[in-house]
Design a protein around this motif. Structure first.
Motif, PDB file in Angstrom:
ATOM      1  N   ILE A  94       0.827  -1.205   0.000  1.00 50.79           N
ATOM      2  CA  ILE A  94       0.000   0.000   0.000  1.00 50.79           C
ATOM      3  C   ILE A  94       0.865   1.260   0.000  1.00 50.79           C
ATOM      4  O   ILE A  94       1.778   1.399   0.819  1.00 50.79           O
ATOM      5  N   TYR A  95       0.521   2.142  -0.926  1.00 52.01           N
ATOM      6  CA  TYR A  95       1.161   3.454  -1.007  1.00 52.01           C
ATOM      7  C   TYR A  95       0.104   4.517  -0.745  1.00 52.01           C
ATOM      8  O   TYR A  95      -1.015   4.421  -1.264  1.00 52.01           O
ATOM      9  N   ALA A  96       0.454   5.493   0.077  1.00 52.54           N
ATOM     10  CA  ALA A  96      -0.508   6.543   0.414  1.00 52.54           C
ATOM     11  C   ALA A  96       0.107   7.888   0.068  1.00 52.54           C
ATOM     12  O   ALA A  96       1.213   8.206   0.515  1.00 52.54           O
ATOM     13  N   MET A  97      -0.583   8.643  -0.773  1.00 48.49           N
ATOM     14  CA  MET A  97      -0.050   9.948  -1.191  1.00 48.49           C
ATOM     15  C   MET A  97      -1.051  11.050  -0.927  1.00 48.49           C
ATOM     16  O   MET A  97      -2.256  10.863  -1.076  1.00 48.49           O
ATOM     17  N   ASP A  98      -0.502  12.211  -0.574  1.00 44.84           N
ATOM     18  CA  ASP A  98      -1.333  13.397  -0.407  1.00 44.84           C
ATOM     19  C   ASP A  98      -0.436  14.596  -0.671  1.00 44.84           C
ATOM     20  O   ASP A  98       0.778  14.528  -0.432  1.00 44.84           O
ATOM     21  N   ASN A  99      -1.034  15.688  -1.153  1.00 43.71           N
ATOM     22  CA  ASN A  99      -0.188  16.860  -1.389  1.00 43.71           C
ATOM     23  C   ASN A  99      -0.056  17.745  -0.154  1.00 43.71           C
ATOM     24  O   ASN A  99       0.669  18.725  -0.166  1.00 43.71           O
ATOM     25  N   ALA A 100      -0.753  17.392   0.913  1.00 42.48           N
ATOM     26  CA  ALA A 100      -0.628  18.157   2.156  1.00 42.48           C
ATOM     27  C   ALA A 100       0.334  17.434   3.102  1.00 42.48           C
ATOM     28  O   ALA A 100       0.114  16.282   3.462  1.00 42.48           O
ATOM     29  N   ARG A 101       1.389  18.138   3.490  1.00 46.45           N
ATOM     30  CA  ARG A 101       2.388  17.508   4.352  1.00 46.45           C
ATOM     31  C   ARG A 101       1.804  17.124   5.708  1.00 46.45           C
ATOM     32  O   ARG A 101       2.140  16.085   6.273  1.00 46.45           O
ATOM     33  N   GLU A 102       0.919  17.971   6.227  1.00 43.48           N
ATOM     34  CA  GLU A 102       0.306  17.658   7.530  1.00 43.48           C
ATOM     35  C   GLU A 102      -0.477  16.348   7.462  1.00 43.48           C
ATOM     36  O   GLU A 102      -0.534  15.597   8.430  1.00 43.48           O
ATOM     37  N   ALA A 103      -1.107  16.096   6.319  1.00 45.81           N
ATOM     38  CA  ALA A 103      -1.851  14.846   6.149  1.00 45.81           C
ATOM     39  C   ALA A 103      -0.910  13.661   6.227  1.00 45.81           C
ATOM     40  O   ALA A 103      -1.172  12.681   6.930  1.00 45.81           O
ATOM     41  N   ILE A 104       0.214  13.771   5.532  1.00 51.06           N
ATOM     42  CA  ILE A 104       1.168  12.660   5.493  1.00 51.06           C
ATOM     43  C   ILE A 104       1.836  12.472   6.860  1.00 51.06           C
ATOM     44  O   ILE A 104       2.059  11.338   7.296  1.00 51.06           O
ATOM     45  N   LEU A 105       2.112  13.576   7.541  1.00 47.53           N
ATOM     46  CA  LEU A 105       2.671  13.469   8.897  1.00 47.53           C
ATOM     47  C   LEU A 105       1.726  12.679   9.792  1.00 47.53           C
ATOM     48  O   LEU A 105       2.134  11.833  10.587  1.00 47.53           O
ATOM     49  N   SER A 106       0.442  12.970   9.645  1.00 44.91           N
ATOM     50  CA  SER A 106      -0.569  12.284  10.428  1.00 44.91           C
ATOM     51  C   SER A 106      -0.687  10.824   9.976  1.00 44.91           C
ATOM     52  O   SER A 106      -0.779   9.906  10.784  1.00 44.91           O
ATOM     53  N   ALA A 107      -0.653  10.613   8.654  1.00 38.98           N
ATOM     54  CA  ALA A 107      -0.821   9.262   8.093  1.00 38.98           C
ATOM     55  C   ALA A 107       0.334   8.341   8.465  1.00 38.98           C
ATOM     56  O   ALA A 107       0.127   7.161   8.731  1.00 38.98           O
ATOM     57  N   CYS A 108       1.552   8.861   8.496  1.00 36.38           N
ATOM     58  CA  CYS A 108       2.686   7.950   8.645  1.00 36.38           C
ATOM     59  C   CYS A 108       2.983   7.635  10.100  1.00 36.38           C
ATOM     60  O   CYS A 108       3.810   6.783  10.390  1.00 36.38           O
ATOM     61  N   ARG A 109       2.286   8.286  11.009  1.00 32.28           N
ATOM     62  CA  ARG A 109       2.558   8.063  12.432  1.00 32.28           C
ATOM     63  C   ARG A 109       2.300   6.626  12.865  1.00 32.28           C
ATOM     64  O   ARG A 109       3.075   6.045  13.601  1.00 32.28           O
ATOM     65  N   GLU A 110       1.189   6.067  12.401  1.00 30.59           N
ATOM     66  CA  GLU A 110       0.895   4.668  12.761  1.00 30.59           C
ATOM     67  C   GLU A 110       0.659   3.843  11.509  1.00 30.59           C
ATOM     68  O   GLU A 110      -0.259   3.040  11.434  1.00 30.59           O
ATOM     69  N   SER A 111       1.495   4.076  10.523  1.00 33.12           N
ATOM     70  CA  SER A 111       1.161   3.539   9.202  1.00 33.12           C
ATOM     71  C   SER A 111       1.584   2.095   8.992  1.00 33.12           C
ATOM     72  O   SER A 111       1.244   1.500   7.980  1.00 33.12           O
ATOM     73  N   GLY A 112       2.352   1.509   9.926  1.00 34.39           N
ATOM     74  CA  GLY A 112       2.789   0.135   9.718  1.00 34.39           C
ATOM     75  C   GLY A 112       3.592   0.021   8.434  1.00 34.39           C
ATOM     76  O   GLY A 112       4.553   0.748   8.249  1.00 34.39           O
ATOM     77  N   ASP A 113       3.147  -0.852   7.541  1.00 40.93           N
ATOM     78  CA  ASP A 113       3.886  -1.075   6.305  1.00 40.93           C
ATOM     79  C   ASP A 113       3.503  -0.126   5.182  1.00 40.93           C
ATOM     80  O   ASP A 113       4.046  -0.200   4.089  1.00 40.93           O
ATOM     81  N   VAL A 114       2.528   0.749   5.419  1.00 40.63           N
ATOM     82  CA  VAL A 114       2.089   1.662   4.356  1.00 40.63           C
ATOM     83  C   VAL A 114       3.206   2.655   4.057  1.00 40.63           C
ATOM     84  O   VAL A 114       3.786   3.249   4.961  1.00 40.63           O
ATOM     85  N   ARG A 115       3.508   2.819   2.760  1.00 38.90           N
ATOM     86  CA  ARG A 115       4.543   3.779   2.372  1.00 38.90           C
ATOM     87  C   ARG A 115       3.882   5.104   2.025  1.00 38.90           C
ATOM     88  O   ARG A 115       3.094   5.180   1.094  1.00 38.90           O
ATOM     89  N   CYS A 116       4.239   6.123   2.793  1.00 35.29           N
ATOM     90  CA  CYS A 116       3.566   7.419   2.666  1.00 35.29           C
ATOM     91  C   CYS A 116       4.458   8.417   1.946  1.00 35.29           C
ATOM     92  O   CYS A 116       5.669   8.462   2.189  1.00 35.29           O
ATOM     93  N   ALA A 117       3.841   9.224   1.090  1.00 37.95           N
ATOM     94  CA  ALA A 117       4.607  10.215   0.337  1.00 37.95           C
ATOM     95  C   ALA A 117       3.805  11.495   0.154  1.00 37.95           C
ATOM     96  O   ALA A 117       2.612  11.455  -0.145  1.00 37.95           O
ATOM     97  N   VAL A 118       4.506  12.628   0.335  1.00 34.66           N
ATOM     98  CA  VAL A 118       3.927  13.912  -0.059  1.00 34.66           C
ATOM     99  C   VAL A 118       4.168  14.026  -1.559  1.00 34.66           C
ATOM    100  O   VAL A 118       5.305  13.894  -2.013  1.00 34.66           O
ATOM    101  N   ALA A 119       3.098  14.212  -2.322  1.00 31.69           N
ATOM    102  CA  ALA A 119       3.257  14.198  -3.778  1.00 31.69           C
ATOM    103  C   ALA A 119       2.161  15.002  -4.440  1.00 31.69           C
ATOM    104  O   ALA A 119       1.071  15.185  -3.901  1.00 31.69           O
TER     105      ALA A 119
END
Ligand SMILES: [Zn+2]
Length: 284
Positions: free
Chosen positions: A122-147
């Protein structure tokens, strides 16, 4: 988080990502950077994500408050039935071959996180950095990117599924990133979505009634809709939860909470329309 741990988490994602500047493939350096064959370099953050919006922190219009409020309502189960519906569509339409799933416009990452147990990458992308900061905190194996979702840093045909939940679509990019036979799972608000809040601030809104016709029409022009499910329910809401809803929805973003009389609201309605769609031409 140690950068070594972050590198470990992103190991294997080189085949999925591509350079957003020159479109060339990346290698992942031990030092914690994605380096393309032309030398463009994007660093992994010790917080556990990668920022592909070089030179900027991403879209800062959406603050931490918004994503933390969203987290509250997600954690407290208000969207669990939506998740189950998304999961059912995913189970039915995810093609057998490619294992990568992209959550495009993931916000605080609820759906991406909850689909991680399907065994997909699973890859998770958002253009808002705050969203990704929030998403990657407990994301487990999800790869998060600001994009930038108008220039997705993923290779052609690299994903078996794209999730696009309550978030703007870029169909040209979705068609390019999806593998042949790959599915777009898109959720849009239904007419009654958060209707209690809408009624509460109705006289301040330019449209008292919400319509999703334009969004769905735009999707139908760009993709073949194979499935359409509607889900609607009303759950009791506490004052604290209601305030979180108020803060998280763009509907009320221009109306200070103190100007809205929330005192009579006892329940909140979630109404979503969930679609599975395909791009007939495959990769553009
Ligand atoms: Zn490059």
């Amino acid at each position: 988080m140690k950068i070594k741990t972050v590198v470990q988490k992103f190991r294997g994602s080189e085949d999925f990502f591509r350079c957003p500047i020159c479109k060339k493939p990346f290698s992942l350096e031990e030092t914690g950077s994605f380096l393309c064959t032309n030398g463009h370099c994007f660093d992994l953050s010790a917080k556990g994500y990668v920022n592909f919006l070089s030179g900027s922190g991403g879209d800062e219009r959406y603050g931490r408050d918004l994503f933390e409020s969203r987290k509250t309502v997600f954690e407290e189960g208000f969207y669990a039935p939506v998740l189950e519906a998304v999961r059912a569509v995913f189970g039915e339409y995810m093609p057998a071959g490619p294992r990568a799933v992209l959550d495009a416009g993931c916000g605080e990452g609820y759906y991406a996180r909850m689909l991680a147990d399907t065994g997909a990458d699973i890859y998770a992308m958002d253009n808002a950095r705050e969203a990704i900061l929030s998403a990657c905190r407990e994301s487990g194996d999800v790869r998060c990117a600001v994009a930038d979702l108008a220039n997705i840093p993923a290779g052609n045909g690299s994903a078996g599924a794209i999730l696009n939940i309550l978030s703007p679509a870029n169909y040209g990019e979705f068609a390019r990133v999806l593998a042949p036979g790959g599915v777009l799972i898109k959720a849009v608000p239904g007419k009654h979505y958060l209707r209690e809040l809408r009624q509460c601030v109705a006289e301040r809104l330019s449209h008292a009634e919400y319509s999703n016709e334009k969004i769905i029409g735009h999707m139908a022009e760009n993709a073949d809709i194979a499935d359409h499910r509607s889900i609607e329910y009303t759950l009791p809401v506490s004052e604290r939860q209601l305030r979180a809803f108020y803060r998280m929805t763009p509907l009320t973003s221009r109306i200070p909470m103190k100007e809205a009389d929330l005192s009579r609201i006892r329940g909140i309605t979630v109404h979503m329309e969930i679609f599975a769609a395909f791009f007939p031409g495959g990769v553009l």
